[in-house]
Motif scaffolding. Structure first.
Motif, PDB file in Angstrom:
ATOM      1  N   CYS A  26       1.006  -1.142   0.381  1.00  0.00           N
ATOM      2  CA  CYS A  26      -0.146   0.013   0.224  1.00  0.00           C
ATOM      3  C   CYS A  26       0.621   1.357   0.361  1.00  0.00           C
ATOM      4  O   CYS A  26       1.678   1.565   0.708  1.00  0.00           O
ATOM      5  CB  CYS A  26      -0.912   0.542   1.414  1.00  0.00           C
ATOM      6  SG  CYS A  26      -1.810   1.439   1.245  1.00  0.00           S
ATOM      7  N   PRO A  27       0.963   2.187  -0.768  1.00  0.00           N
ATOM      8  CA  PRO A  27       1.579   2.890  -1.172  1.00  0.00           C
ATOM      9  C   PRO A  27       1.981   4.704  -0.165  1.00  0.00           C
ATOM     10  O   PRO A  27       2.452   4.713   0.306  1.00  0.00           O
ATOM     11  CB  PRO A  27       1.481   3.960  -2.696  1.00  0.00           C
ATOM     12  CG  PRO A  27       0.373   3.520  -2.955  1.00  0.00           C
ATOM     13  CD  PRO A  27       0.176   1.784  -1.967  1.00  0.00           C
ATOM     14  N   VAL A  28       0.117   4.311   0.639  1.00  0.00           N
ATOM     15  CA  VAL A  28      -0.323   5.601   1.823  1.00  0.00           C
ATOM     16  C   VAL A  28       0.068   4.617   2.747  1.00  0.00           C
ATOM     17  O   VAL A  28       0.957   5.604   3.339  1.00  0.00           O
ATOM     18  CB  VAL A  28      -1.926   5.219   1.322  1.00  0.00           C
ATOM     19  CG1 VAL A  28      -1.747   6.378   2.821  1.00  0.00           C
ATOM     20  CG2 VAL A  28      -2.346   6.476   0.086  1.00  0.00           C
ATOM     21  N   PHE A  35      -3.164   6.369   8.441  1.00  0.00           N
ATOM     22  CA  PHE A  35      -3.584   4.964   7.630  1.00  0.00           C
ATOM     23  C   PHE A  35      -2.998   3.926   7.921  1.00  0.00           C
ATOM     24  O   PHE A  35      -1.740   3.920   7.460  1.00  0.00           O
ATOM     25  CB  PHE A  35      -3.782   5.089   6.332  1.00  0.00           C
ATOM     26  CG  PHE A  35      -4.007   4.114   4.713  1.00  0.00           C
ATOM     27  CD1 PHE A  35      -5.269   4.726   6.029  1.00  0.00           C
ATOM     28  CD2 PHE A  35      -3.897   3.389   4.662  1.00  0.00           C
ATOM     29  CE1 PHE A  35      -6.651   3.096   4.741  1.00  0.00           C
ATOM     30  CE2 PHE A  35      -4.692   2.092   3.420  1.00  0.00           C
ATOM     31  CZ  PHE A  35      -5.388   2.474   3.793  1.00  0.00           C
ATOM     32  N   PRO A  38      -4.122  -1.488   3.862  1.00  0.00           N
ATOM     33  CA  PRO A  38      -5.193  -2.152   3.671  1.00  0.00           C
ATOM     34  C   PRO A  38      -5.918  -2.942   4.388  1.00  0.00           C
ATOM     35  O   PRO A  38      -7.554  -2.932   4.283  1.00  0.00           O
ATOM     36  CB  PRO A  38      -5.194  -2.423   1.918  1.00  0.00           C
ATOM     37  CG  PRO A  38      -3.603  -2.503   2.138  1.00  0.00           C
ATOM     38  CD  PRO A  38      -3.281  -1.437   3.352  1.00  0.00           C
ATOM     39  N   CYS A  64      -7.607   6.250   2.128  1.00  0.00           N
ATOM     40  CA  CYS A  64      -7.175   5.298   1.491  1.00  0.00           C
ATOM     41  C   CYS A  64      -7.341   6.307   0.207  1.00  0.00           C
ATOM     42  O   CYS A  64      -8.492   6.555  -0.201  1.00  0.00           O
ATOM     43  CB  CYS A  64      -8.391   3.812   1.434  1.00  0.00           C
ATOM     44  SG  CYS A  64      -8.277   2.960  -0.320  1.00  0.00           S
ATOM     45  N   SER A  65      -6.541   5.828  -0.734  1.00  0.00           N
ATOM     46  CA  SER A  65      -6.364   6.990  -2.237  1.00  0.00           C
ATOM     47  C   SER A  65      -7.241   6.156  -3.152  1.00  0.00           C
ATOM     48  O   SER A  65      -7.704   7.149  -3.571  1.00  0.00           O
ATOM     49  CB  SER A  65      -5.003   7.292  -2.466  1.00  0.00           C
ATOM     50  OG  SER A  65      -4.584   6.447  -3.311  1.00  0.00           O
ATOM     51  N   GLY A  66      -7.985   4.475  -2.653  1.00  0.00           N
ATOM     52  CA  GLY A  66      -8.785   3.811  -3.309  1.00  0.00           C
ATOM     53  C   GLY A  66      -7.260   3.976  -5.180  1.00  0.00           C
ATOM     54  O   GLY A  66      -8.373   3.790  -5.666  1.00  0.00           O
ATOM     55  N   CYS A  67      -6.294   4.044  -4.509  1.00  0.00           N
ATOM     56  CA  CYS A  67      -5.642   3.042  -6.553  1.00  0.00           C
ATOM     57  C   CYS A  67      -5.450   1.506  -6.222  1.00  0.00           C
ATOM     58  O   CYS A  67      -5.048   1.309  -7.287  1.00  0.00           O
ATOM     59  CB  CYS A  67      -3.835   3.341  -5.574  1.00  0.00           C
ATOM     60  SG  CYS A  67      -3.571   2.767  -4.076  1.00  0.00           S
ATOM     61  N   ARG A  68      -6.009   0.977  -5.576  1.00  0.00           N
ATOM     62  CA  ARG A  68      -6.313  -0.167  -6.403  1.00  0.00           C
ATOM     63  C   ARG A  68      -4.350  -0.945  -6.329  1.00  0.00           C
ATOM     64  O   ARG A  68      -5.351  -2.561  -6.257  1.00  0.00           O
ATOM     65  CB  ARG A  68      -7.266  -0.819  -6.985  1.00  0.00           C
ATOM     66  CG  ARG A  68      -9.242   0.038  -7.252  1.00  0.00           C
ATOM     67  CD  ARG A  68      -9.294  -0.145  -8.023  1.00  0.00           C
ATOM     68  NE  ARG A  68      -8.773  -1.439  -9.104  1.00  0.00           N
ATOM     69  CZ  ARG A  68     -10.706  -1.462  -9.532  1.00  0.00           C
ATOM     70  NH1 ARG A  68     -12.179  -1.108  -9.191  1.00  0.00           N
ATOM     71  NH2 ARG A  68     -10.080  -2.756  -9.964  1.00  0.00           N
ATOM     72  N   VAL A  69      -3.894  -0.389  -5.744  1.00  0.00           N
ATOM     73  CA  VAL A  69      -2.703  -1.310  -5.019  1.00  0.00           C
ATOM     74  C   VAL A  69      -2.600  -2.300  -4.424  1.00  0.00           C
ATOM     75  O   VAL A  69      -2.498  -3.840  -5.113  1.00  0.00           O
ATOM     76  CB  VAL A  69      -1.495  -0.207  -4.924  1.00  0.00           C
ATOM     77  CG1 VAL A  69      -0.155  -1.608  -4.984  1.00  0.00           C
ATOM     78  CG2 VAL A  69      -1.324   0.519  -6.299  1.00  0.00           C
ATOM     79  N   CYS A  70      -3.316  -2.581  -3.612  1.00  0.00           N
ATOM     80  CA  CYS A  70      -3.517  -3.929  -2.017  1.00  0.00           C
ATOM     81  C   CYS A  70      -4.540  -4.688  -3.084  1.00  0.00           C
ATOM     82  O   CYS A  70      -4.053  -6.184  -3.468  1.00  0.00           O
ATOM     83  CB  CYS A  70      -4.502  -3.215  -1.297  1.00  0.00           C
ATOM     84  SG  CYS A  70      -6.098  -2.633  -1.881  1.00  0.00           S
ATOM     85  N   ALA A  81      -9.945  -1.950  -1.965  1.00  0.00           N
ATOM     86  CA  ALA A  81     -10.840  -1.194  -2.652  1.00  0.00           C
ATOM     87  C   ALA A  81     -11.576  -0.954  -2.578  1.00  0.00           C
ATOM     88  O   ALA A  81     -12.198   0.140  -2.017  1.00  0.00           O
ATOM     89  CB  ALA A  81      -9.744  -0.422  -3.748  1.00  0.00           C
ATOM     90  N   ASN A  84     -13.382  -0.257   1.411  1.00  0.00           N
ATOM     91  CA  ASN A  84     -12.918   0.976   1.554  1.00  0.00           C
ATOM     92  C   ASN A  84     -13.723   1.970   1.014  1.00  0.00           C
ATOM     93  O   ASN A  84     -14.637   2.735   1.765  1.00  0.00           O
ATOM     94  CB  ASN A  84     -11.286   1.151   1.472  1.00  0.00           C
ATOM     95  CG  ASN A  84     -10.757   0.071   2.471  1.00  0.00           C
ATOM     96  OD1 ASN A  84     -11.324  -0.377   2.753  1.00  0.00           O
ATOM     97  ND2 ASN A  84      -9.082   1.028   1.994  1.00  0.00           N
TER      98      ASN A  84
HETATM   99  S1  SF4 Z   1      -6.636   1.399  -2.314  1.00  0.00           S
HETATM  100 FE1  SF4 Z   1      -5.532  -0.313  -0.949  1.00  0.00          FE
HETATM  101  S2  SF4 Z   1      -3.419  -0.434  -2.042  1.00  0.00           S
HETATM  102 FE2  SF4 Z   1      -4.161   2.255  -2.341  1.00  0.00          FE
HETATM  103  S3  SF4 Z   1      -4.104   3.287  -0.488  1.00  0.00           S
HETATM  104 FE3  SF4 Z   1      -5.974   2.939  -0.460  1.00  0.00          FE
HETATM  105  S4  SF4 Z   1      -6.338   0.653   0.657  1.00  0.00           S
HETATM  106 FE4  SF4 Z   1      -3.428   1.546   0.080  1.00  0.00          FE
END
Ligand code: SF4
Ligand code: SF4
Ligand code: SF4
Length: 430
Positions: A26-28, A35, A38, A64-70, A81, A84
Protein backbone atom coordinates in the motif's frame (compact mmCIF):
# COMPACT_ATOMS: atom_id res chain seq x y z
CA UNK A 1 -30.47 7.94 4.41
CA UNK A 2 -28.98 6.11 1.44
CA UNK A 3 -27.93 2.69 2.64
CA UNK A 4 -24.84 1.11 1.16
CA UNK A 5 -25.07 -2.41 -0.18
CA UNK A 6 -22.33 -4.81 0.82
CA UNK A 7 -23.45 -8.01 -0.77
CA UNK A 8 -20.86 -8.11 -3.57
CA UNK A 9 -17.92 -7.70 -1.16
CA UNK A 10 -19.13 -9.49 1.96
CA UNK A 11 -18.26 -12.96 0.72
CA UNK A 12 -14.72 -11.88 -0.16
CA UNK A 13 -13.92 -11.05 3.52
CA UNK A 14 -13.53 -14.69 4.38
CA UNK A 15 -10.89 -15.04 1.70
CA UNK A 16 -8.43 -12.90 3.70
CA UNK A 17 -5.60 -15.11 4.95
CA UNK A 18 -3.99 -12.22 6.86
CA UNK A 19 -0.78 -12.47 4.87
CA UNK A 20 -0.26 -8.67 5.02
CA UNK A 21 0.97 -8.51 1.44
CA UNK A 22 -1.53 -5.71 0.74
CA UNK A 23 -0.14 -3.68 3.63
CA UNK A 24 3.42 -4.07 2.45
CA UNK A 25 2.46 -2.75 -1.02
CA UNK A 26 0.00 0.00 0.00
CA UNK A 27 1.68 3.25 -1.08
CA UNK A 28 -0.27 5.36 1.42
CA UNK A 29 0.43 3.36 4.57
CA UNK A 30 4.10 3.37 3.54
CA UNK A 31 4.30 7.16 3.94
CA UNK A 32 1.89 8.04 6.76
CA UNK A 33 0.95 6.81 10.21
CA UNK A 34 -2.60 8.11 9.69
CA UNK A 35 -3.47 5.09 7.59
CA UNK A 36 -2.86 1.68 9.16
CA UNK A 37 -3.15 -0.16 5.87
CA UNK A 38 -5.52 -2.19 3.71
CA UNK A 39 -5.81 -5.34 5.82
CA UNK A 40 -6.70 -3.43 8.98
CA UNK A 41 -9.03 -0.87 7.37
CA UNK A 42 -10.52 -3.28 4.82
CA UNK A 43 -11.38 -6.88 5.69
CA UNK A 44 -10.52 -6.59 9.38
CA UNK A 45 -12.55 -3.44 10.18
CA UNK A 46 -15.37 -4.60 7.94
CA UNK A 47 -16.26 -7.33 10.42
CA UNK A 48 -17.13 -4.60 12.92
CA UNK A 49 -19.25 -2.49 10.57
CA UNK A 50 -22.95 -3.06 10.77
CA UNK A 51 -25.97 -1.14 9.51
CA UNK A 52 -27.23 -0.76 13.09
CA UNK A 53 -24.00 0.60 14.46
CA UNK A 54 -24.14 4.38 15.00
CA UNK A 55 -20.49 5.06 14.15
CA UNK A 56 -17.95 3.48 11.86
CA UNK A 57 -15.29 1.59 13.83
CA UNK A 58 -12.59 3.12 11.69
CA UNK A 59 -12.44 6.66 10.30
CA UNK A 60 -8.93 6.21 8.92
CA UNK A 61 -10.54 4.61 5.86
CA UNK A 62 -10.86 8.18 4.56
CA UNK A 63 -7.08 8.10 4.01
CA UNK A 64 -7.34 5.23 1.52
CA UNK A 65 -6.68 6.83 -1.87
CA UNK A 66 -8.53 4.15 -3.81
CA UNK A 67 -5.45 3.38 -5.94
CA UNK A 68 -6.30 -0.36 -5.91
CA UNK A 69 -2.68 -1.48 -5.56
CA UNK A 70 -3.91 -3.73 -2.71
CA UNK A 71 -6.40 -5.43 -5.04
CA UNK A 72 -3.60 -6.01 -7.56
CA UNK A 73 -1.41 -7.86 -5.08
CA UNK A 74 -3.91 -9.69 -2.85
CA UNK A 75 -3.34 -13.39 -3.54
CA UNK A 76 -6.90 -14.37 -2.64
CA UNK A 77 -8.84 -11.67 -4.45
CA UNK A 78 -10.26 -9.74 -1.49
CA UNK A 79 -12.01 -6.62 -2.87
CA UNK A 80 -10.21 -4.31 -0.46
CA UNK A 81 -10.51 -1.02 -2.39
CA UNK A 82 -14.24 -1.63 -2.88
CA UNK A 83 -14.71 -2.40 0.83
CA UNK A 84 -13.01 0.89 1.62
CA UNK A 85 -15.04 2.85 -0.96
CA UNK A 86 -18.27 1.49 0.52
CA UNK A 87 -17.13 2.26 4.06
CA UNK A 88 -16.45 5.85 3.01
CA UNK A 89 -19.87 6.10 1.38
CA UNK A 90 -21.45 4.74 4.56
CA UNK A 91 -19.73 7.43 6.62
CA UNK A 92 -20.95 10.10 4.16
CA UNK A 93 -24.49 8.72 4.30
CA UNK A 94 -24.40 8.90 8.11
CA UNK A 95 -22.65 12.22 8.63
CA UNK A 96 -22.96 14.19 5.42
CA UNK A 97 -20.24 15.51 3.16
CA UNK A 98 -17.97 18.55 3.55
CA UNK A 99 -18.54 21.28 0.93
CA UNK A 100 -15.04 20.71 -0.39
CA UNK A 101 -15.67 17.05 -1.23
CA UNK A 102 -19.05 17.96 -2.72
CA UNK A 103 -17.31 20.45 -5.02
CA UNK A 104 -14.45 18.13 -5.99
CA UNK A 105 -16.92 15.41 -6.92
CA UNK A 106 -18.58 17.67 -9.46
CA UNK A 107 -15.95 17.70 -12.16
CA UNK A 108 -18.45 18.02 -14.97
CA UNK A 109 -20.27 20.98 -13.43
CA UNK A 110 -17.02 22.79 -12.58
CA UNK A 111 -15.73 22.13 -16.09
CA UNK A 112 -18.88 23.57 -17.64
CA UNK A 113 -18.98 26.64 -15.42
CA UNK A 114 -15.32 27.54 -15.94
CA UNK A 115 -15.64 27.08 -19.69
CA UNK A 116 -18.14 29.94 -19.87
CA UNK A 117 -15.25 32.35 -19.26
CA UNK A 118 -12.08 30.22 -19.14
CA UNK A 119 -9.52 33.04 -18.98
CA UNK A 120 -11.31 34.63 -16.04
CA UNK A 121 -11.84 31.24 -14.37
CA UNK A 122 -8.13 30.44 -14.70
CA UNK A 123 -7.22 33.81 -13.27
CA UNK A 124 -9.65 33.37 -10.39
CA UNK A 125 -8.47 29.85 -9.57
CA UNK A 126 -4.76 30.05 -10.27
CA UNK A 127 -3.50 32.98 -8.27
CA UNK A 128 -1.76 32.77 -4.91
CA UNK A 129 -4.43 34.74 -3.05
CA UNK A 130 -7.42 32.65 -4.14
CA UNK A 131 -5.43 29.45 -3.61
CA UNK A 132 -4.61 30.55 -0.08
CA UNK A 133 -8.27 31.40 0.51
CA UNK A 134 -9.39 28.05 -0.91
CA UNK A 135 -6.94 26.30 1.40
CA UNK A 136 -8.06 28.19 4.51
CA UNK A 137 -11.80 28.08 3.85
CA UNK A 138 -12.36 24.86 1.88
CA UNK A 139 -9.32 22.71 2.59
CA UNK A 140 -8.09 22.54 -1.02
CA UNK A 141 -4.29 22.45 -0.89
CA UNK A 142 -2.81 25.63 -2.28
CA UNK A 143 -0.04 23.87 -4.22
CA UNK A 144 -2.16 21.00 -5.57
CA UNK A 145 -2.05 20.61 -9.36
CA UNK A 146 -5.56 21.78 -10.21
CA UNK A 147 -6.41 21.79 -13.91
CA UNK A 148 -6.53 24.79 -16.21
CA UNK A 149 -9.56 25.43 -18.41
CA UNK A 150 -8.91 25.39 -22.12
CA UNK A 151 -8.79 28.88 -23.61
CA UNK A 152 -8.93 27.46 -27.14
CA UNK A 153 -12.55 26.29 -26.67
CA UNK A 154 -13.92 22.99 -25.39
CA UNK A 155 -13.63 19.66 -27.18
CA UNK A 156 -17.33 20.04 -28.04
CA UNK A 157 -16.62 23.43 -29.67
CA UNK A 158 -13.89 21.84 -31.77
CA UNK A 159 -16.16 18.96 -32.81
CA UNK A 160 -18.85 21.39 -33.98
CA UNK A 161 -16.33 23.63 -35.78
CA UNK A 162 -14.76 20.73 -37.66
CA UNK A 163 -17.89 18.57 -38.22
CA UNK A 164 -17.60 18.98 -42.01
CA UNK A 165 -14.14 17.35 -41.90
CA UNK A 166 -15.18 14.19 -40.03
CA UNK A 167 -14.46 10.96 -41.87
CA UNK A 168 -17.57 9.00 -42.93
CA UNK A 169 -17.04 5.26 -43.03
CA UNK A 170 -18.74 1.90 -42.71
CA UNK A 171 -16.40 1.21 -39.80
CA UNK A 172 -17.48 3.12 -36.71
CA UNK A 173 -16.19 3.65 -33.20
CA UNK A 174 -17.71 5.60 -30.31
CA UNK A 175 -15.46 7.94 -28.31
CA UNK A 176 -15.92 8.59 -24.56
CA UNK A 177 -13.96 11.78 -23.89
CA UNK A 178 -14.62 12.38 -20.17
CA UNK A 179 -14.63 15.74 -18.43
CA UNK A 180 -10.91 16.48 -18.62
CA UNK A 181 -10.81 16.26 -22.42
CA UNK A 182 -14.05 18.20 -22.76
CA UNK A 183 -13.08 21.20 -20.65
CA UNK A 184 -9.36 21.17 -19.90
CA UNK A 185 -7.45 19.21 -22.54
CA UNK A 186 -9.44 19.18 -25.80
CA UNK A 187 -6.23 18.39 -27.68
CA UNK A 188 -6.28 14.84 -26.22
CA UNK A 189 -9.66 14.27 -27.92
CA UNK A 190 -8.39 15.85 -31.14
CA UNK A 191 -5.40 13.50 -31.16
CA UNK A 192 -7.71 10.52 -30.46
CA UNK A 193 -10.11 11.42 -33.27
CA UNK A 194 -7.18 11.94 -35.66
CA UNK A 195 -5.67 8.53 -34.79
CA UNK A 196 -9.01 6.71 -35.08
CA UNK A 197 -9.82 8.35 -38.41
CA UNK A 198 -6.30 7.48 -39.60
CA UNK A 199 -7.30 3.84 -39.11
CA UNK A 200 -10.34 4.43 -41.39
CA UNK A 201 -12.95 4.65 -38.62
CA UNK A 202 -15.78 7.12 -38.39
CA UNK A 203 -15.75 8.54 -34.86
CA UNK A 204 -19.10 9.03 -33.15
CA UNK A 205 -19.10 11.31 -30.11
CA UNK A 206 -22.53 11.08 -28.48
CA UNK A 207 -23.66 13.30 -25.60
CA UNK A 208 -22.37 11.77 -22.37
CA UNK A 209 -22.15 12.41 -18.64
CA UNK A 210 -19.23 12.35 -16.30
CA UNK A 211 -18.50 8.70 -15.49
CA UNK A 212 -19.16 9.51 -11.81
CA UNK A 213 -15.76 8.45 -10.45
CA UNK A 214 -15.06 11.63 -8.43
CA UNK A 215 -18.44 11.21 -6.77
CA UNK A 216 -17.80 7.53 -6.07
CA UNK A 217 -14.39 8.23 -4.58
CA UNK A 218 -15.80 10.99 -2.39
CA UNK A 219 -18.53 8.66 -1.14
CA UNK A 220 -21.48 10.28 -2.97
CA UNK A 221 -23.07 7.14 -4.39
CA UNK A 222 -26.61 8.45 -5.11
CA UNK A 223 -25.29 11.31 -7.30
CA UNK A 224 -22.88 8.91 -9.04
CA UNK A 225 -25.81 6.62 -9.75
CA UNK A 226 -27.63 9.42 -11.61
CA UNK A 227 -24.58 10.02 -13.82
CA UNK A 228 -24.24 6.31 -14.45
CA UNK A 229 -27.87 5.94 -15.46
CA UNK A 230 -27.44 8.91 -17.82
CA UNK A 231 -24.49 7.19 -19.49
CA UNK A 232 -26.34 3.90 -19.81
CA UNK A 233 -29.31 5.71 -21.42
CA UNK A 234 -27.05 7.54 -23.88
CA UNK A 235 -24.47 4.91 -24.72
CA UNK A 236 -25.91 1.41 -24.27
CA UNK A 237 -27.69 1.63 -27.65
CA UNK A 238 -24.31 1.89 -29.40
CA UNK A 239 -23.05 -1.05 -27.36
CA UNK A 240 -26.07 -3.17 -28.32
CA UNK A 241 -25.44 -2.28 -31.97
CA UNK A 242 -21.98 -3.85 -31.60
CA UNK A 243 -19.94 -0.63 -31.67
CA UNK A 244 -16.84 -0.38 -29.50
CA UNK A 245 -16.77 2.54 -27.04
CA UNK A 246 -13.20 3.72 -26.50
CA UNK A 247 -11.93 6.26 -24.00
CA UNK A 248 -8.66 8.13 -23.48
CA UNK A 249 -9.08 8.46 -19.72
CA UNK A 250 -8.28 5.16 -18.07
CA UNK A 251 -10.24 6.26 -14.99
CA UNK A 252 -13.39 6.94 -17.02
CA UNK A 253 -13.19 3.65 -18.89
CA UNK A 254 -12.50 1.71 -15.69
CA UNK A 255 -15.53 3.35 -14.09
CA UNK A 256 -17.79 2.43 -17.02
CA UNK A 257 -16.38 -1.10 -17.16
CA UNK A 258 -16.16 -1.92 -13.50
CA UNK A 259 -16.27 0.71 -10.75
CA UNK A 260 -19.80 2.04 -11.29
CA UNK A 261 -21.45 -1.38 -11.85
CA UNK A 262 -19.58 -2.86 -8.88
CA UNK A 263 -20.01 -0.06 -6.33
CA UNK A 264 -23.57 0.78 -7.36
CA UNK A 265 -24.62 -2.88 -7.60
CA UNK A 266 -25.90 -2.41 -11.14
CA UNK A 267 -26.70 -5.69 -12.81
CA UNK A 268 -29.17 -4.45 -15.44
CA UNK A 269 -28.83 -5.29 -19.12
CA UNK A 270 -27.89 -1.72 -20.18
CA UNK A 271 -25.02 -1.60 -17.67
CA UNK A 272 -23.79 -5.01 -18.80
CA UNK A 273 -23.91 -3.97 -22.48
CA UNK A 274 -22.00 -0.77 -21.73
CA UNK A 275 -19.29 -2.45 -19.68
CA UNK A 276 -18.70 -5.11 -22.32
CA UNK A 277 -18.40 -2.56 -25.13
CA UNK A 278 -16.00 -0.23 -23.28
CA UNK A 279 -12.26 -0.24 -24.02
CA UNK A 280 -9.27 1.78 -23.04
CA UNK A 281 -8.23 3.32 -26.38
CA UNK A 282 -4.85 1.54 -26.45
CA UNK A 283 -6.44 -1.77 -25.50
CA UNK A 284 -8.61 -1.35 -28.60
CA UNK A 285 -5.73 -0.22 -30.82
CA UNK A 286 -3.74 -3.25 -29.67
CA UNK A 287 -6.63 -5.52 -30.67
CA UNK A 288 -6.63 -3.78 -34.07
CA UNK A 289 -2.90 -4.44 -34.34
CA UNK A 290 -3.38 -8.11 -33.43
CA UNK A 291 -5.84 -8.36 -36.33
CA UNK A 292 -3.19 -6.82 -38.62
CA UNK A 293 -5.32 -3.70 -39.09
CA UNK A 294 -3.35 -1.02 -37.26
CA UNK A 295 -1.57 1.33 -39.63
CA UNK A 296 2.16 1.41 -39.01
CA UNK A 297 3.15 4.27 -41.30
CA UNK A 298 5.14 5.83 -38.49
CA UNK A 299 7.78 8.47 -38.76
CA UNK A 300 10.32 9.32 -36.09
CA UNK A 301 9.06 12.01 -33.73
CA UNK A 302 11.23 15.14 -33.90
CA UNK A 303 13.61 15.31 -30.92
CA UNK A 304 16.82 17.03 -29.98
CA UNK A 305 18.79 13.76 -29.67
CA UNK A 306 19.13 10.62 -31.81
CA UNK A 307 16.01 9.23 -30.18
CA UNK A 308 13.18 10.59 -28.09
CA UNK A 309 13.53 9.35 -24.51
CA UNK A 310 10.05 8.93 -23.00
CA UNK A 311 9.53 7.80 -19.40
CA UNK A 312 6.11 6.16 -19.19
CA UNK A 313 3.97 5.54 -16.11
CA UNK A 314 1.04 3.12 -16.30
CA UNK A 315 -1.49 4.64 -13.87
CA UNK A 316 -3.10 2.52 -11.16
CA UNK A 317 -6.46 2.91 -12.89
CA UNK A 318 -5.04 1.35 -16.05
CA UNK A 319 -3.45 -1.53 -14.17
CA UNK A 320 -6.86 -2.17 -12.61
CA UNK A 321 -8.23 -2.92 -16.11
CA UNK A 322 -6.08 -6.09 -16.03
CA UNK A 323 -5.21 -5.70 -19.73
CA UNK A 324 -1.45 -5.36 -19.40
CA UNK A 325 0.12 -2.15 -20.69
CA UNK A 326 -1.27 -1.72 -24.20
CA UNK A 327 0.05 1.83 -24.68
CA UNK A 328 3.59 0.55 -24.09
CA UNK A 329 3.09 -2.22 -26.65
CA UNK A 330 1.80 0.15 -29.33
CA UNK A 331 4.30 2.93 -28.68
CA UNK A 332 7.09 0.32 -28.90
CA UNK A 333 6.29 0.07 -32.64
CA UNK A 334 7.38 3.68 -33.23
CA UNK A 335 10.93 3.99 -34.60
CA UNK A 336 13.34 6.18 -32.66
CA UNK A 337 11.30 6.18 -29.49
CA UNK A 338 13.24 5.16 -26.40
CA UNK A 339 10.50 4.12 -23.95
CA UNK A 340 11.46 3.83 -20.29
CA UNK A 341 8.84 2.12 -18.16
CA UNK A 342 8.33 3.22 -14.58
CA UNK A 343 7.59 0.58 -11.98
CA UNK A 344 6.46 3.10 -9.37
CA UNK A 345 3.27 2.05 -7.63
CA UNK A 346 1.37 5.32 -7.81
CA UNK A 347 1.82 9.02 -8.61
CA UNK A 348 -0.06 9.80 -5.39
CA UNK A 349 -2.79 12.09 -6.69
CA UNK A 350 -5.52 9.41 -7.01
CA UNK A 351 -8.13 11.66 -8.64
CA UNK A 352 -9.05 14.38 -6.15
CA UNK A 353 -7.26 12.79 -3.14
CA UNK A 354 -4.08 14.87 -3.42
CA UNK A 355 -6.08 18.09 -3.81
CA UNK A 356 -7.15 17.90 -0.17
CA UNK A 357 -5.05 19.87 2.31
CA UNK A 358 -4.66 17.02 4.81
CA UNK A 359 -3.65 14.61 2.03
CA UNK A 360 -1.52 16.81 -0.23
CA UNK A 361 1.82 15.93 1.37
CA UNK A 362 0.90 12.24 1.50
CA UNK A 363 0.22 12.37 -2.25
CA UNK A 364 3.55 14.06 -2.90
CA UNK A 365 5.41 11.53 -0.74
CA UNK A 366 3.69 8.64 -2.53
CA UNK A 367 4.61 10.14 -5.90
CA UNK A 368 8.28 10.73 -5.02
CA UNK A 369 9.37 7.30 -6.31
CA UNK A 370 7.88 8.17 -9.71
CA UNK A 371 9.21 11.72 -9.79
CA UNK A 372 12.71 10.38 -9.02
CA UNK A 373 12.40 7.82 -11.80
CA UNK A 374 11.43 10.44 -14.39
CA UNK A 375 14.18 12.82 -13.30
CA UNK A 376 16.77 10.02 -13.36
CA UNK A 377 16.27 9.54 -17.11
CA UNK A 378 18.50 12.52 -17.83
CA UNK A 379 18.27 16.12 -18.88
CA UNK A 380 17.46 15.37 -22.53
CA UNK A 381 14.01 14.10 -21.57
CA UNK A 382 11.39 16.57 -22.89
CA UNK A 383 8.25 14.85 -21.55
CA UNK A 384 6.90 12.05 -19.43
CA UNK A 385 3.85 10.07 -20.58
CA UNK A 386 0.84 8.72 -18.73
CA UNK A 387 -2.72 7.71 -19.70
CA UNK A 388 -4.56 9.45 -16.86
CA UNK A 389 -5.15 13.20 -16.70
CA UNK A 390 -4.81 13.82 -12.97
CA UNK A 391 -1.64 11.68 -12.91
CA UNK A 392 -0.16 13.76 -15.76
CA UNK A 393 -0.89 16.96 -13.82
CA UNK A 394 0.69 15.46 -10.72
CA UNK A 395 3.70 14.29 -12.73
CA UNK A 396 4.17 17.79 -14.13
CA UNK A 397 3.86 19.23 -10.64
CA UNK A 398 6.32 16.75 -9.11
CA UNK A 399 8.96 16.83 -11.86
CA UNK A 400 8.60 20.25 -13.50
CA UNK A 401 8.51 18.43 -16.85
CA UNK A 402 5.58 18.48 -19.32
CA UNK A 403 3.60 15.26 -19.55
CA UNK A 404 1.74 13.81 -22.54
CA UNK A 405 -0.97 11.21 -23.11
CA UNK A 406 0.31 8.24 -25.18
CA UNK A 407 -2.38 9.02 -27.80
CA UNK A 408 -0.67 12.37 -28.39
CA UNK A 409 2.62 10.53 -28.90
CA UNK A 410 1.00 8.11 -31.35
CA UNK A 411 -0.71 10.94 -33.28
CA UNK A 412 2.68 12.68 -33.50
CA UNK A 413 4.28 9.49 -34.84
CA UNK A 414 1.67 9.43 -37.63
CA UNK A 415 2.66 13.02 -38.47
CA UNK A 416 -0.80 14.25 -37.46
CA UNK A 417 0.04 16.13 -34.28
CA UNK A 418 2.54 18.60 -32.92
CA UNK A 419 3.61 17.15 -29.58
CA UNK A 420 5.17 20.38 -28.40
CA UNK A 421 2.30 22.73 -29.29
CA UNK A 422 -0.41 20.14 -28.57
CA UNK A 423 -2.19 20.90 -31.85
CA UNK A 424 -3.21 18.90 -34.89
CA UNK A 425 -0.73 19.63 -37.66
CA UNK A 426 -3.46 20.54 -40.18
CA UNK A 427 -4.88 23.10 -37.75
CA UNK A 428 -1.50 24.61 -36.96
CA UNK A 429 -1.01 25.10 -40.73
CA UNK A 430 -4.44 26.62 -41.43
S1 SF4 B 1 -6.65 1.31 -2.45
FE1 SF4 B 1 -5.53 -0.20 -1.24
S2 SF4 B 1 -3.35 0.15 -1.71
FE2 SF4 B 1 -4.49 1.99 -2.36
S3 SF4 B 1 -4.42 3.38 -0.59
FE3 SF4 B 1 -6.32 2.18 -0.41
S4 SF4 B 1 -5.77 0.47 0.89
FE4 SF4 B 1 -3.84 1.33 0.14
S1 SF4 C 1 -3.32 -9.33 0.75
FE1 SF4 C 1 -5.44 -10.09 0.76
S2 SF4 C 1 -5.32 -11.97 1.93
FE2 SF4 C 1 -3.46 -10.85 2.40
S3 SF4 C 1 -3.97 -9.62 4.23
FE3 SF4 C 1 -4.42 -8.35 2.45
S4 SF4 C 1 -6.58 -8.71 2.09
FE4 SF4 C 1 -5.89 -10.37 3.38
S1 SF4 D 1 -13.05 9.98 -14.48
FE1 SF4 D 1 -13.51 10.80 -16.52
S2 SF4 D 1 -15.69 11.29 -16.74
FE2 SF4 D 1 -15.14 10.87 -14.60
S3 SF4 D 1 -14.79 12.86 -13.76
FE3 SF4 D 1 -12.82 12.11 -14.37
S4 SF4 D 1 -12.67 12.81 -16.45
FE4 SF4 D 1 -14.82 13.03 -15.89
Amino acid sequence: MHSISWHSVDHSLDECIKCNICTSYCPVSAVTDRFPGPKYVGPQAQRFRSPHQPHSPDDSVDYCSGCRVCNEVCPTGVKIAEINARARAQIVAERGLPLRNRLLGRNELLGKLGSLAPAAANLALHNPLSRLLAEKTLGIARHAPLPTWSTRGTFGDWLRRTAHRRLRSEKKVVYFHGCATMYYEPFIGQAAVAVLEHQGYEVIVPPQNCCGLPLLSNGEFPAAERYHQGNVARLAGFARAGLPIVGTSTSCTLTLKEEAPELLDREDEGTAALRQATWDIFEWLRALHEQGELRTDFQPIPSSGASLVLPYHAPCQLRAHRVGKPALEILALIPGLDLRESHARCCGIAGTYGYKTEKYQIAMDVGQELFDFVQAQGEAVPYSACDSETCRWQLEHGTGLPSRHPIEVLAAAYGLYDLEQRRLVREAQS
